[in-house]
Scaffold this motif. Structure first.
Motif, short mmCIF file in Angstrom:
data_model
loop_
_atom_site.label_atom_id
_atom_site.label_comp_id
_atom_site.label_asym_id
_atom_site.label_seq_id
_atom_site.Cartn_x
_atom_site.Cartn_y
_atom_site.Cartn_z
N VAL A 69 -7.77 6.42 34.02
CA VAL A 69 -6.99 6.76 32.83
C VAL A 69 -7.78 6.47 31.55
N TYR A 70 -8.70 5.49 31.62
CA TYR A 70 -9.48 5.15 30.43
C TYR A 70 -10.53 6.21 30.10
N ASP A 71 -10.73 7.15 31.02
CA ASP A 71 -11.67 8.24 30.75
C ASP A 71 -11.02 9.36 29.93
N GLU A 72 -9.71 9.27 29.75
CA GLU A 72 -9.03 10.34 29.02
C GLU A 72 -9.53 10.39 27.56
N GLY A 73 -9.65 11.60 27.06
CA GLY A 73 -10.06 11.76 25.68
C GLY A 73 -10.92 13.00 25.49
N GLN A 74 -11.49 13.10 24.31
CA GLN A 74 -12.29 14.27 23.94
C GLN A 74 -13.76 14.05 24.27
N TYR A 75 -14.37 15.06 24.91
CA TYR A 75 -15.79 15.05 25.24
C TYR A 75 -16.45 16.21 24.50
N THR A 76 -17.62 15.96 23.97
CA THR A 76 -18.31 16.95 23.15
C THR A 76 -19.71 17.23 23.69
#
Length: 292
Positions: free
Chosen positions: A60-67
């Motif tokens: 769950v801590y991997d959730e987020g925006q990747y660019t």
């Protein structure tokens, strides 16, 4: 939905001079150089054109925006992807089995985690098993004996199969004599009276003739069979005919009922009559086994 592993794809061409993967402004890869210390993260390159990021065992801590940041001699551009991590529903706390007295208030607890937040439903697994009004907490006001049983808590969020837990609820209640059986034996034959009660905890029984408590001996045999009791009169005399009282008790209360030993031919008004031959057979068999 992103599954394990998660792979974010980025494509480049031969005009690209610099390329990098970032997460929350933190550089993961710069070119082929790994900046992240996370061993789950790796670069996927197929030929010269693909520059993709793979994350093993997504958390769950991997959730987020990747660019994916791409720079050429003329300009720079970015490609962004937002990773949403879904987690199956998991019930982490549920009420233990409970024993409670009838009329009390009860609250059953069922707490669950998951992403998205799971929906919690309750059912009492009786023949209808209809859904009950309650989510994390199921409140039952003035519980009755008909509400005893196995309660099912189900947590679901459509990510995987629902998580299910159970709570057994036992409701104590005072005795209620639900059935009596009289008989009409001839003088010298065996008489049998029966009394059956419903109660939790299991009831204890006593038999009375007028105000005298009866006990085993002198032609009387009292048998206890769970929620039922039998009174056997091995050699009926004229004095044995009449009204007997069955008393059922437990720590919550007491209930009594009249049971009649009728003279043959007497109308058994209001009593449940059983075939005399059947009663005599059962009585004789019981008495034989118990050596009355």
């Amino acid at each position: 939905m992103c599954v394990v592993p998660s792979c974010h794809r980025c494509y480049v061409d031969d005009k690209v001079s610099k390329v990098a993967w970032l997460n929350r402004s933190n550089i993961i890869f710069a070119g082929r150089d790994k900046w992240s210390l996370d061993p789950r993260v790796e670069l996927v390159t197929k030929g010269q054109l693909e520059y993709s990021l793979r994350i093993q065992k997504v958390d769950v801590y991997d959730e987020g925006q990747y660019t994916c940041s791409i720079q050429t001699k003329e300009h720079s551009r970015t490609s962004q992807v937002f990773l949403i991590v879904q987690v199956p529903a998991n019930i982490y706390k549920v009420s233990e089995d409970i024993t409670i007295n009838e009329g009390s208030n009860v609250t059953l607890t069922c707490l669950a985690s998951g992403r998205p937040d799971p929906m919690i439903t309750w059912r009492l697994l009786n023949p209808s098993a209809e859904p009950l009004d309650g989510e994390e907490y199921l409140d039952i006001s003035g519980i009755t004996r008909t509400q005893a049983g196995r309660y099912e808590c189900k947590a679901s969020n459509d990510v995987a199969s629902p998580d299910v837990k159970y709570v057994n609820v036992i409701v104590n209640y005072a005795p209620f004599i639900k059935d009596t059986k009289s008989s009409d034996p001839q003088v010298g034959r065996m008489g049998m009276l029966q009394c059956e009660a419903s109660a939790i905890p299991k009831p204890e029984f006593e038999w009375y003739r007028d105000d005298k408590r009866l006990s085993n001996g002198q032609g009387i045999s009292i048998q206890m069979m769970g929620s039922r009791t039998l009174l056997l009169v091995s050699n009926v005399t004229e004095e044995d005919y009449g009204n007997y009282t069955c008393v059922a008790t437990n720590r919550l209360g007491i209930h009594n009922a009249s049971v009649f030993l009728y003279r043959p031919g007497t109308t058994m008004s209001g009593a449940v009559a059983v075939s005399q031959s059947l009663w005599l057979f059962l009585g004789s068999l019981t008495c034989l086994l118990l050596k009355c």
